[in-house]
Design an enzyme around this catalytic site. Structure first.
Site, PDB file in Angstrom:
ATOM      1  N   LYS A   1       0.553  -1.076   0.116  1.00  0.00           N
ATOM      2  CA  LYS A   1      -0.144   0.494  -0.047  1.00  0.00           C
ATOM      3  C   LYS A   1       0.479   1.601  -0.134  1.00  0.00           C
ATOM      4  CE  LYS A   1      -3.650  -3.012   1.945  1.00  0.00           C
ATOM      5  NZ  LYS A   1      -4.252  -2.900   3.422  1.00  0.00           N
TER       6      LYS A   1
ATOM      7  N   GLN B   1      -5.655  -1.665   9.772  1.00  0.00           N
ATOM      8  CA  GLN B   1      -4.902  -3.155   8.961  1.00  0.00           C
ATOM      9  C   GLN B   1      -5.588  -4.378   9.964  1.00  0.00           C
ATOM     10  OE1 GLN B   1      -3.413  -3.576   6.083  1.00  0.00           O
ATOM     11  NE2 GLN B   1      -3.773  -5.282   6.388  1.00  0.00           N
TER      12      GLN B   1
ATOM     13  N   ASP C   1     -11.495   2.946   4.043  1.00  0.00           N
ATOM     14  CA  ASP C   1     -11.595   0.984   3.484  1.00  0.00           C
ATOM     15  C   ASP C   1     -13.626   0.631   3.632  1.00  0.00           C
ATOM     16  OD1 ASP C   1     -10.027  -1.035   3.350  1.00  0.00           O
ATOM     17  OD2 ASP C   1      -9.464  -1.328   5.149  1.00  0.00           O
TER      18      ASP C   1
END
Ligand SMILES: NC(=O)C1=CN([C@@H]2O[C@H](COP(=O)(O)OP(=O)(O)OC[C@H]3O[C@@H](n4cnc5c(N)ncnc54)[C@H](OP(=O)(O)O)[C@@H]3O)[C@@H](O)[C@H]2O)C=CC1
Ligand SMILES: NC(=O)C1=CN([C@@H]2O[C@H](COP(=O)(O)OP(=O)(O)OC[C@H]3O[C@@H](n4cnc5c(N)ncnc54)[C@H](OP(=O)(O)O)[C@@H]3O)[C@@H](O)[C@H]2O)C=CC1
Lengths: 312, 312
Positions: free
Chosen positions: A63, A107, A130
């Site tokens: 990322k 995460q 997200d």
């Protein structure tokens, strides 16, 4: 040249996420750059990691590379696995109010002592790139896309379908798997695109005959090469979301990645199919960049500043 | 006695929401009464109405009657159709902080000048007994039922199925209609109960053959007697959510209510079927009472007071 089950003289068209995601990243980079030239501002993406999960390290490196390659600022907030929930929430709240950060992602997995739900919900709505919070999910289901983010893998699937020129409306779309991060939101999105959606899971009976109805099949169950060509409706479109590591003695690493679909047997039956790797995976990362750019653009639009006043 | 298509010597079992909802209301009344005896507190339900929509008047009278019949406080906040959005939001915020009110519902439709979304989202999560907010919808989809409310009609459908002794797991459930208040949440709930769900709508092709797959069919499209017996899989279970008024010269009123299902032709093919009226309709009202009771019980549990300290 082989004659395939759908009567064409070739194998299935390859739905290359690798290719499409590259185009999307270029587009994002252009927009980032244009804005930077205007007033020097750039989008910021923060990833919060607790502990040192090996896979997480790999994903975060990926990322970072992606974000930096399009000119975004990337901040890795790396906390020890002993971090308390309160400390973690404090870090997120700092990012929530940090004007240089537009997208925040936590995460997963988090260590066992941390309540994943509590943490996911603590990311503020305008930075939830997200799309995992209940509010984001609710808005997706209701079809209220204005102030929300669609989670990256589901959005990547639809983007790969639409970007490859397939129309979804009126098609029977069978989704295998109903996790909150993949199957369920994909089903919702396909329905918004006017597919007739069948959502399948481990309690589904007669799965083979249901797979056989699919004009569009999405496999997201985490079972290596579960779907094979004999199950498919000839001429269907197959998206393989699965990422599974299987032993492979011919590789130096001793393993290789395969999807939930047996590519070899399916490619002569399907009209189009996404490979693993190089299919949905790279689309997910591209969508994260796209969502961060959207967050940045919304922020600029709604936050008056001497700089963007100049623009309007 | 007739021999029906499912080989039994009788017609379909009647899924009587009228009967089941009566039992549920009695159970709610008992709980309300028990609490009242302990410390005098009772659950409060508020309905906010803007304007004078004729159907709304009827529905609100029905809700008042139902709430009062189980011993709840009912408050009708009736505002003129000229009410501004700010005034309306102020009324809702008063109810949000009123300790005597546990459930709030905004009667729809609202006048055209009012942003329905904004108003629905302004009801606080702990009092959203209609379950219409994005957060409530998101939690439902994610299967996070602890601090949310399931909207009344979808909950009533599942309650009618389960309460009549039908198991949902592993069944193919076809849902006709995908509105935010009926079809979509019903599909979500059926999936949570481990059905394989097919969500259909106006863009669905080959609808008849999809209906023919259904072990459980839910009709919620607002089309009078759309589903007929020849479409059904023999032995299926049919829930008719539709409420449609059709002309009927034999009635004094000149009209009568029918569902989305042609009851007469379906009753000899289905194993069980809900009638209209007397099916899903009364379950909806019973679920509103149940949700208000749940809101009240959560409030008591989480709000220390001299009175409920005595209890613990
Ligand atoms: N390309 C990408 O970017 C991403 C890829 N992935 C990959 O996608 C796959 C799925 O991930 P995720 O959704 O997180 O997985 P989960 O393990 O959370 O969910 C798996 C789902 O598959 C269902 N399932 C399992 N076995 C069967 C079966 N035999 N038949 C039908 N359904 C079955 C389960 O049903 P039930 O609910 O009944 O248990 C469950 O709903 C994995 O391979 C993962 O690595 C995930 C995220 C991103
Ligand atoms: N029993 C109760 O307590 C309640 C009953 N109702 C009743 O339920 C019914 C549905 O209500 P509601 O959900 O609000 O209605 P909406 O009008 O909001 O939605 C109707 C849905 O049906 C779909 N549809 C319409 N025609 C067809 C068709 N020919 N084939 C397949 N799908 C079709 C539409 O598809 P698309 O999305 O593509 O347009 C839409 O999703 C009504 O009769 C209503 O009176 C409603 C609420 C409570």
């Amino acid at each position: 040249m082989t004659t395939s089950a759908h009567g064409r003289n070739d194998e299935a068209k390859l739905l290359s996420g690798a290719l499409l995601s590259k185009l999307i990243r270029e587009r994002v980079a252009e927009k980032v750059n244009a804005r930077k030239l205007i007033d020097g501002s750039i989008p910021g993406l923060a990833v919060v990691q607790v502990g040192d999960h090996e896979d997480s390290n790999v994903y975060i490196r990926m990322k970072r590379k992606a974000a930096e390659s399009v000119g975004m600022k990337f901040q890795h907030v790396h906390l020890p696995s002993s971090t308390s929930v309160d400390e973690l929430l404090l870090e997120i709240s700092k990012l929530n109010s940090d004007r240089a950060i537009n997208g925040i992602l936590v995460q997963l997995p988090l260590p066992a002592h941390v309540d994943e739900k509590l943490v996911t919900e603590s990311v503020c709505q305008s930075k939830d790139v997200d799309g995992f919070s209940s509010k984001s999910v609710g808005r997706l289901v209701k079809g209220d896309f204005q102030n929300t983010f669609i989670s990256c893998t589901p959005k990547g699937c639809i983007s790969l379908l639409v970007g490859s020129g397939f129309s979804i409306e009126g098609k029977v779309a069978v989704v295998l798997g109903r996790s909150n991060i993949v199957g369920r939101p994909i089903a919702s999105l396909l329905e918004k695109h006017n597919a007739t959606v069948v959502l399948c899971h481990s309690k589904t009976k007669n799965l083979n005959s249901i797979i056989g109805m699919a004009d569009i099949l999405i496999a997201a169950i985490g079972k290596p090469e579960f779907v094979n060509g004999s199950m498919l409706k000839p001429g269907c479109v197959v998206l393989d979301v699965g990422i599974n590591s299987v032993p492979d003695a011919t590789r130096k690493s001793g393993s290789r990645l395969v999807g939930d679909v047996d590519f070899e047997s399916c490619k002569s039956v399907a009209y189009a199919i996404s490979p693993v790797p190089g299919g949905v995976g790279p689309m997910t990362v591209a969508m994260l960049l796209e969502n961060t750019l959207i967050a940045f653009e919304r922020f600029i639009k709604t936050t008056p500043s001497p700089n963007n006043w100049k623009l309007v």
